[in-house]
Design a protein around this motif. Structure first.
Motif, mmCIF file in Angstrom:
data_model
loop_
_atom_site.group_PDB
_atom_site.id
_atom_site.type_symbol
_atom_site.label_atom_id
_atom_site.label_comp_id
_atom_site.label_asym_id
_atom_site.label_seq_id
_atom_site.Cartn_x
_atom_site.Cartn_y
_atom_site.Cartn_z
ATOM 1 N N ASP A 20 0.816 -1.214 0.000
ATOM 2 C CA ASP A 20 0.000 0.000 0.000
ATOM 3 C C ASP A 20 0.852 1.267 0.000
ATOM 4 O O ASP A 20 0.349 2.350 0.311
ATOM 5 C CB ASP A 20 -0.910 0.023 1.237
ATOM 6 N N ALA A 21 2.129 1.138 -0.359
ATOM 7 C CA ALA A 21 3.050 2.266 -0.235
ATOM 8 C C ALA A 21 3.633 2.665 -1.590
ATOM 9 O O ALA A 21 3.733 1.864 -2.515
ATOM 10 C CB ALA A 21 4.188 1.915 0.719
ATOM 11 N N VAL A 22 4.040 3.923 -1.661
ATOM 12 C CA VAL A 22 4.732 4.455 -2.834
ATOM 13 C C VAL A 22 5.970 5.204 -2.369
ATOM 14 O O VAL A 22 5.955 5.879 -1.345
ATOM 15 C CB VAL A 22 3.810 5.370 -3.671
ATOM 16 N N MET A 23 7.055 5.061 -3.118
ATOM 17 C CA MET A 23 8.310 5.753 -2.859
ATOM 18 C C MET A 23 8.543 6.769 -3.963
ATOM 19 O O MET A 23 8.269 6.497 -5.141
ATOM 20 C CB MET A 23 9.468 4.748 -2.822
ATOM 21 N N VAL A 24 9.051 7.957 -3.583
ATOM 22 C CA VAL A 24 9.403 8.990 -4.562
ATOM 23 C C VAL A 24 10.877 9.345 -4.362
ATOM 24 O O VAL A 24 11.286 9.725 -3.262
ATOM 25 C CB VAL A 24 8.541 10.253 -4.391
ATOM 26 N N GLY A 25 11.679 9.221 -5.419
ATOM 27 C CA GLY A 25 13.096 9.505 -5.297
ATOM 28 C C GLY A 25 13.720 9.935 -6.610
ATOM 29 O O GLY A 25 13.118 9.779 -7.679
ATOM 30 N N ASP A 26 14.943 10.472 -6.510
ATOM 31 C CA ASP A 26 15.682 10.903 -7.702
ATOM 32 C C ASP A 26 16.796 9.936 -8.066
ATOM 33 O O ASP A 26 17.493 10.137 -9.058
ATOM 34 C CB ASP A 26 16.279 12.296 -7.493
#
Length: 267
Positions: free
Chosen positions: A206-212
């Motif tokens: 149920d999770a989302v990760m945001v990264g560069d």
């Protein structure tokens, strides 16, 4: 072009968001355009957030203070750092640290009790990556110490805007010379992601990760079984990063503003 991982289920609900900091929320001494508003939108939507960073040049307290000066009101519970993960590991394993870290991070370990064993803790030591310091760490390893890497990133974006050598090369050097494999405590360690998710009672599905960072942030999160991971074209991103590592991003988008919109649309 948006790249999606092959044969991956991305239809689950989004109940928790993990955000990288450097390169996603801020760069150097300024917040990226729209980042504070994007974070506010996610909060207003009732989504719990955790900020997961591989920054190892400051203590957690110092990093929180810096973020506050930038206009980011983040609580200690919302911020996860490799330094705090190392403290927890050392305490759990009754180990004393042999530090090869930036001088600004040494205070993170100052009040730890003396342990029965030793562990070399290596982070982004910057100018402290001298031959003498590396050799001191090497000798501790061959004498029985465990090797703990706060992170193993290849590069980061320096304050001058250019890609800069990160700690990963020095971790690899100690691994090669000692014959040991480092225990990685920051991203992309599945345990690091799991700890952040557990703190907000959110399952990886149920999770989302945001990264560069397509490798540590995105592929690392997906290997840790997070349902979704978004790669932003800010920070250390370079053209083609979305296709360099597996699993590939769920989506590759412009920045945190676009990521917040994507998350709210797909939640």
């Amino acid at each position: 072009m948006i790249e999606r991982p092959k044969a991956r289920n991305v239809t689950g609900m989004i109940r928790g968001v993990l955000l990288d900091l450097a390169g996603v929320v801020y760069e150097g001494d300024h917040v990226l355009p729209g980042a504070i508003d994007a974070i506010a939108r996610l909060h207003e939507a009732g989504l719990p957030l955790r900020f997961v960073t591989n920054t190892t040049t400051k203590t957690k307290a110092a990093l929180l203070a810096r973020l506050k000066k930038l206009g980011l009101e983040i609580t200690g519970d919302e911020l996860f750092t490799p330094g705090q993960a190392a403290r927890a590991w050392l305490t759990a394993h009754d180990a004393s640290p042999v530090l090869l870290v930036h001088p600004n991070l040494e205070g993170e370990f100052a009040d730890l009790p003396h342990g029965a064993t030793r562990a070399v803790v290596i982070g982004d030591a910057g100018e402290a990556f001298t031959y003498a310091n590396l050799n001191h760490a090497f000798r501790a390893l061959v004498d029985g110490a465990t090797l703990l890497a706060l992170a193993k990133n290849r590069t980061f974006k320096g304050d001058d805007g250019l890609l800069t050598l990160d700690a990963g090369a020095f971790v690899a050097a100690l691994e090669y010379s000692s014959g040991l494999e480092a225990i990685v405590l920051g991203k992309p360690s599945p345990d690091f992601y799991a700890g952040a998710l557990a703190s907000m009672d959110c399952s990886p599905q149920d999770a989302v990760m945001v990264g560069d960072d397509a490798e540590a942030d995105v592929a690392g999160a997906l290997r840790a079984r997070l349902a979704k991971a978004l790669l932003v074209r800010t920070g250390k991103y370079r053209d083609g990063d979305e296709s360099r590592f597996e699993p590939r991003p769920t989506a590759t988008i412009a920045d945190l503003t676009a990521a917040a919109a994507w998350i709210l649309e797909h939640r």
